[in-house]
Design an enzyme around this catalytic site. Sequence first.
Site, PDB file in Angstrom:
ATOM      1  N   ASP A 113     -13.279 -39.051   6.804  1.00 36.57           N
ATOM      2  CA  ASP A 113     -12.580 -40.049   7.551  1.00 36.57           C
ATOM      3  C   ASP A 113     -13.126 -40.537   8.792  1.00 36.57           C
ATOM      4  OD1 ASP A 113      -9.728 -41.073   7.249  1.00 36.57           O
ATOM      5  OD2 ASP A 113      -9.913 -40.441   9.453  1.00 36.57           O
TER       6      ASP A 113
ATOM      7  N   GLU B 207     -12.654 -43.124  12.157  1.00 37.33           N
ATOM      8  CA  GLU B 207     -11.702 -43.773  13.196  1.00 37.33           C
ATOM      9  C   GLU B 207     -12.632 -44.997  13.724  1.00 37.33           C
ATOM     10  OE1 GLU B 207      -8.905 -43.913  12.992  1.00 37.33           O
ATOM     11  OE2 GLU B 207      -8.378 -41.861  11.910  1.00 37.33           O
TER      12      GLU B 207
ATOM     13  N   HIS C 163      -4.222 -40.768  12.162  1.00 44.56           N
ATOM     14  CA  HIS C 163      -5.096 -41.654  12.969  1.00 44.56           C
ATOM     15  C   HIS C 163      -6.180 -40.802  13.977  1.00 44.56           C
ATOM     16  CE1 HIS C 163      -2.780 -44.581  10.947  1.00 44.56           C
ATOM     17  NE2 HIS C 163      -1.999 -44.408  11.883  1.00 44.56           N
TER      18      HIS C 163
ATOM     19  N   ASP D 199      -6.933 -36.430   9.696  1.00 40.95           N
ATOM     20  CA  ASP D 199      -6.680 -37.124   8.252  1.00 40.95           C
ATOM     21  C   ASP D 199      -7.512 -36.549   7.309  1.00 40.95           C
ATOM     22  OD1 ASP D 199      -4.612 -38.516   9.438  1.00 40.95           O
ATOM     23  OD2 ASP D 199      -6.065 -40.308   9.779  1.00 40.95           O
TER      24      ASP D 199
END
Length: 219
Positions: free
Chosen positions: A26, A28, A187, A192
């Site tokens: 994941d 960001e 987030h 996540d």
Amino acid sequence: MEKSVTDITAPIIGQRFRGFLPIVVDVETAGFNAKTDALLEIACIPILYNEQGEFVPGKALHAHINPFEGANLDRRSLDFIGIDPFNPMRMAMAEDEKSALKRIFKELTAIRREQECTHAVLVGHNAHFDLGFLQAAVARTGTKNQSPFHSFSVFDTVTLSAVMFGQTVLAKSCIQAGIDFDGKEAHSALYDTQKTAELFCYILNKLAPNLLDTMTADQ
């Protein structure tokens, strides 16, 4: 003589996915355009077998990353994910430092080899978004030869969740699977990734036959 569970070592993933090692990823980011917007955080968790032949999350690898020079920082995206790219408490590092992408790639490659896999395959919730940002960072840092990831193949938990639960949102899919999900922690790349890894393992363990049963039956 029949072997007990304690006599059996954990099988390796190289036996299962055509030589692919699934790694949940994941990211960001400071926007939606992988070529122009900053990669700010990345987390990776390899998927392994336990001794019972069940899929389980492995060790998490995680890094905060400083925006690359000239990167676009979309204010709406930053507000949504709650990241201040220039907060010194992030302990962030440049993409091309050994302790960022190169460190993560080195550790993942070691795990891939231990599992006798030829490639890693990215697992994600909307996986091509994460793969796009990862590939853009690889291009910027010249680490293509160090990246263990397949260049286009992915395993997407959105698709798996839609088939399994009729859900496509990560939080709702986790709830359907009985996995705790704290919306306040969402987030964060690490959180996540952890939840996506738990979800992926839950789905695989429900859909796939228990490997240990198959192995012991052949002995």
